[in-house]
Design a protein around this motif. Structure first.
Motif, short mmCIF file in Angstrom:
data_model
loop_
_atom_site.label_atom_id
_atom_site.label_comp_id
_atom_site.label_asym_id
_atom_site.label_seq_id
_atom_site.Cartn_x
_atom_site.Cartn_y
_atom_site.Cartn_z
N UNK B 152 0.83 -1.21 0.00
CA UNK B 152 0.00 0.00 0.00
C UNK B 152 0.87 1.26 0.00
N UNK B 281 -3.31 8.99 5.01
CA UNK B 281 -3.91 7.99 5.89
C UNK B 281 -3.84 6.61 5.26
N UNK B 282 -4.03 5.62 6.08
CA UNK B 282 -4.06 4.25 5.60
C UNK B 282 -4.99 3.45 6.49
N UNK B 283 -5.03 2.15 6.29
CA UNK B 283 -5.91 1.34 7.14
C UNK B 283 -5.49 1.46 8.61
N UNK B 284 -6.46 1.60 9.50
CA UNK B 284 -6.12 1.68 10.93
C UNK B 284 -5.65 0.32 11.44
N UNK B 285 -5.87 -0.70 10.63
CA UNK B 285 -5.41 -2.04 10.98
C UNK B 285 -3.93 -2.24 10.63
N UNK B 293 -1.16 8.53 11.10
CA UNK B 293 -2.37 8.85 11.87
C UNK B 293 -2.02 9.66 13.12
#
Lengths: 395, 395
Positions: B152, B281-285, B293
């Motif tokens: 990503x 931003x990216x996945x919080x996972x 973040x």
């Protein structure tokens, strides 16, 4: 306002009048809301049934809401016409048969934060479920987002719902597919109640695929609606419903939303109510998170990536918000003797105790006990579970 | 300051002195930087070779930098010792053999935004590659992030690099694995130059897997370093190098970074320089986006999800920044007659023209032509490509 939610409990006549008025006007109609504010539900209903308001009330409403008298009269005529077809006694009867109670301002279960909606405050709420609406929403967070959620959005919403529930917070959402149901389901993995705000009657079950979910929410939380039992969902009811999700909770978190998502409507209500907003970021390659990113870019939302960050935000909101109803936020060492007695009367272990038991143990009457329990719940000392009142672990 | 970057070109003696001083002190040593500011590189070198500074200079430096005189003397002794082992003439010779040029303050290729580093300004920069460092960095964005990037992060960095390049912006990064190389490679898919700021000599090729990437950057952009050809990378050089990435560009974008990432060091330099920061931003996972973040939550970075949003941010930066060097930002209708003549002399089509050709066509001398070309490039009218100067499409 002539009517405070913490005042005398509403009479049967007032409750019946509100049931009628809920049939007369559209949910959230601020003109009808203002009329009820100004002269109370019984008198408002009487004047509408007359077909015209008194000259003084007419002038006052027209002035307050920026309407012409002719415009106002047209509204009254419309309300009156709809009243002719209404049978509020039957609504109350049907509600009772189907397990729904009509909660109105002044009831002990009325969530007073809805008063922030001003004239747009609901006339009443149909509530179905074991939990207490007011107590459930004292420490609550709305989690909203796309119906067409991605697996990522579903994962985020259910994790966040579960983490918030574990911390003793109530998840408020709209009971829809996607993010809403994931948030409710996450919360249901914990002991915390969850609140679903519906755009149809609480018995109607829309979407129909949520029959089982709603059944569990009835057992462990509440389903609520401005529409009476049996009412179908309509497009406008979804939008007007969103203001309740925003107003009931201390903050709204958007778990996943595209740029044109209904969730952003809820966000706008929350902003108007000075609730703060959290947005969960996602991959920039996902259109389904673009609405969240837009909120972050516009400075409307704070970036939140987990429940702890949501509670940071909500904590800040608590400090910023209008003060809680008086007497509800009390440091332990300044509790009143009665509250102290109630607190001591609550079993520290086991499934919990009912208000009558607690009142007897505390040596006070049940009405005072209920009032003190409400204050203690608001301050986070106690919580209302399926089997009565028990102590809450302090965070 | 006694020396302005826009002033008289540096003498051979000054250039040689700077090459020697780059061997004497660590890169970015503010004490050495201040000494050079105060008395110029030739005199600074002479005093260090003497083994002690004059009493007046000593007092002034000790005062300016909050040092004791003994402490200062220890530093001078250290510089002198290292100078004994230095051979700056050989450095210049080796550099020339290996295709690297030493660019120093006062050179036309010196990027004057580095002056924002104050006493931490580099003593000189080794530059290798076809592009012009100053012109390349006039409209530039740093893209930084994790070496251990996820697919990503690599995708985001290369897309953003390519989109910025397409808009005529230069991507500045550190030439490392992961986000850095993805950003450079994205930029290399366009006609825009890209600038890699290295922590080793420009000929050293660290990481070694980037031999081919660096070869292409030499052809289409520049490799730059504070360390002379042949120098190995060290841990401290990576950190001190980061300030150059921040200072060269108008803004820094973190494409993907964990909470403890070297990219956040670059961000801190950029904040200290009042450059604005973007975070993707990216996945919080994904732990790999947690640093981004955190920047958003701390309010240190604006949320950016694509190149257009980066340019929105950079635009705001442009307005907020210290004014560009005088004469470089000129509305079209207020160009000087000479600049106008230069602009008219640049072919609107084809591969571009050299400064000599342009000077002849404009009827001015080549030095004036170069100066006007610099101003026109800064204002976004023209750009310097591999085959000379050409008009730039205005955004």
């Amino acid at each position: 306002m002539t009517e405070s939610s913490a005042a005398v409990p509403p009479s049967d006549e007032a409750r019946l009048a509100r049931a009628a008025l809920m049939r007369a006007g559209e949910s959230g109609d601020p003109l009808l809301g203002r009329l009820i504010e100004v002269c109370g539900p019984v008198e408002a209903l009487a004047q509408i049934r007359e077909g015209e308001l008194t000259a003084e009330i007419s002038r006052r409403l027209a002035h307050d809401r920026g309407r012409t008298l002719r415009d106002l009269q047209a509204k009254v005529t419309g309300w009156r016409t709809r009243l002719l077809a209404a049978d509020p006694e039957r609504d109350l009867l049907v509600g009772r048969e189907r397990g729904a109670r009509l909660v109105v301002p002044g009831d002990i279960e009325w969530p007073s934060q809805l008063d922030d909606l001003g004239a747009g405050r609901p006339t009443g709420l149909w509530v179905e479920g074991e939990a207490d609406l007011r107590f459930s929403c004292l420490r609550s967070v709305a989690i909203v987002g796309a119906r067409a959620a991605t697996p990522y959005g579903v994962h985020v919403a259910s994790e966040m719902g579960a983490e918030l529930g574990q911390e003793g917070w109530t998840v408020v959402s709209g009971g829809a597919y996607g993010v809403d149901s994931a948030a409710h389901r996450g919360a249901l993995t914990t002991e915390a109640p969850t609140v679903a705000v519906l755009a149809c009657g609480t018995d109607y079950c829309y979407p129909s695929g949520h029959h089982d979910l709603f059944a569990v929410i009835r057992e462990r939380g509440v389903l609520i609606s401005e529409s009476p039992p049996g009412a179908h969902p309509t497009r406008s009811r979804f939008l007007i419903r969103n203001r309740l999700i925003a107003a009931l909770s201390r903050g709204t978190v958007v778990a996943e939303a595209a740029v044109r998502s209904g969730a952003l409507n809820t966000v706008n209500h929350a902003l108007a109510l000075h609730r703060h907003i959290g947005a969960v970021p996602g991959p920039v390659t996902s259109e389904s998170s673009a609405g969240c990113h837009a909120l972050l870019r516009q400075g409307k939302a704070q970036c939140v990536t987990n429940a702890a960050e949501v509670l940071d935000l909500i904590g800040a909101i608590g400090a910023d918000l209008a003060p809680e109803p008086k007497g509800t936020v009390i440091p332990l060492d300044s509790l009143s003797p009665e509250a102290r007695a109630v607190l001591d009367a609550i079993p520290s272990r086991g499934p919990g105790a009912g208000p009558a038991t607690i009142a007897v143990a505390a040596g006070i009457d049940i009405q005072t006990a209920l009032s003190r329990l409400g204050a203690l719940a608001a301050a986070g000392y106690v919580q209302h579970g399926r089997q009565g009142w028990r102590l809450r672990d302090r965070r």
